[in-house]
Scaffold this active site. Structure first.
Site, PDB file in Angstrom:
ATOM      1  N   ASP A 220      27.495  41.944  33.506  1.00 44.50           N
ATOM      2  CA  ASP A 220      27.397  39.894  34.347  1.00 44.50           C
ATOM      3  C   ASP A 220      28.591  40.075  35.582  1.00 44.50           C
ATOM      4  O   ASP A 220      29.712  40.852  35.436  1.00 44.50           O
ATOM      5  CB  ASP A 220      28.136  40.098  33.087  1.00 44.50           C
ATOM      6  CG  ASP A 220      27.465  40.099  31.458  1.00 44.50           C
ATOM      7  OD1 ASP A 220      26.019  39.547  31.383  1.00 44.50           O
ATOM      8  OD2 ASP A 220      27.587  40.215  30.364  1.00 44.50           O
TER       9      ASP A 220
ATOM     10  N   ASP B 231      28.333  47.541  36.972  1.00 41.58           N
ATOM     11  CA  ASP B 231      29.363  46.219  35.611  1.00 41.58           C
ATOM     12  C   ASP B 231      28.111  45.642  35.124  1.00 41.58           C
ATOM     13  O   ASP B 231      26.618  45.658  36.365  1.00 41.58           O
ATOM     14  CB  ASP B 231      30.025  45.830  35.823  1.00 41.58           C
ATOM     15  CG  ASP B 231      29.889  44.384  35.390  1.00 41.58           C
ATOM     16  OD1 ASP B 231      30.633  44.749  34.335  1.00 41.58           O
ATOM     17  OD2 ASP B 231      30.107  43.093  35.847  1.00 41.58           O
TER      18      ASP B 231
END
Length: 177
Positions: A14, A12
């Site tokens: 952020d 991922d």
């Protein structure tokens, strides 16, 4: 004996690779999470391809443009040495797309782009949607909780690591779930 190494590790963006700046459209605001550059380098050093799967609903919401998101991603690439695949969901939560995590689309597409089976992929992220997308695609997952991670997401995760470097060690040792 088969190697426990995953065929790929997907991160991922952020809150996992970089400090979460909500709806960031400014490459100058990109800051790696502590230990993230080293964690990604460890995956590469093991000979495992790395990619990114990232919800970017700011595009659908009109807060950032795709060009701004691409510029931020280019900065992430520069800081981390480049990723073999980027999968971005530009849709909003109510759009019903197949890509927005926890849907499996981005994980499946990343696996396809890398020429590997989703079942041989490990996804590392900071919220339950990351884990959900991995499991929906048939991949394994490691959750790295941050202050935004809900306690029920931690309880529900089968593999939890205290930081990104520990998550990578788990993934490379075949300890992800």
């Amino acid at each position: 004996m088969p190697s426990p190494l995953p065929a790929a590790v997907l991160f991922d963006r952020d809150g996992t690779l970089v400090v979460d700046v909500p709806y960031n459209g400014d490459p100058d605001r990109v800051r790696p999470m502590p230990g993230a550059v080293e964690a990604v380098a460890a995956v590469r050093a093991a000979g495992v391809p790395v990619g990114v799967v990232s919800n970017q609903s700011g595009i659908a919401r009109g807060i950032v443009t795709r060009a701004q998101v691409d510029a931020v991603n280019a900065r992430v690439d520069a800081l981390f040495g480049g990723f073999a695949t980027w999968q971005i969901c530009p849709h909003g939560p109510a759009d019903g797309c197949a890509c927005r995590k926890p849907a499996p689309g981005m994980v499946r597409w990343a696996a396809e782009a890398l020429g590997v089976a989703p079942e041989a992929v490990v996804v590392i992220g900071d919220i339950g949607a990351d884990v959900g997308a991995a499991h929906a695609a048939g991949a394994t997952a490691v959750l790295v909780p941050t202050p935004v991670t809900r306690q029920e997401e931690v309880w529900a995760a089968q593999a939890v690591a205290p930081d990104l470097q520990a998550a990578v060690r788990m993934a490379l040792a075949g300890e992800a779930a």
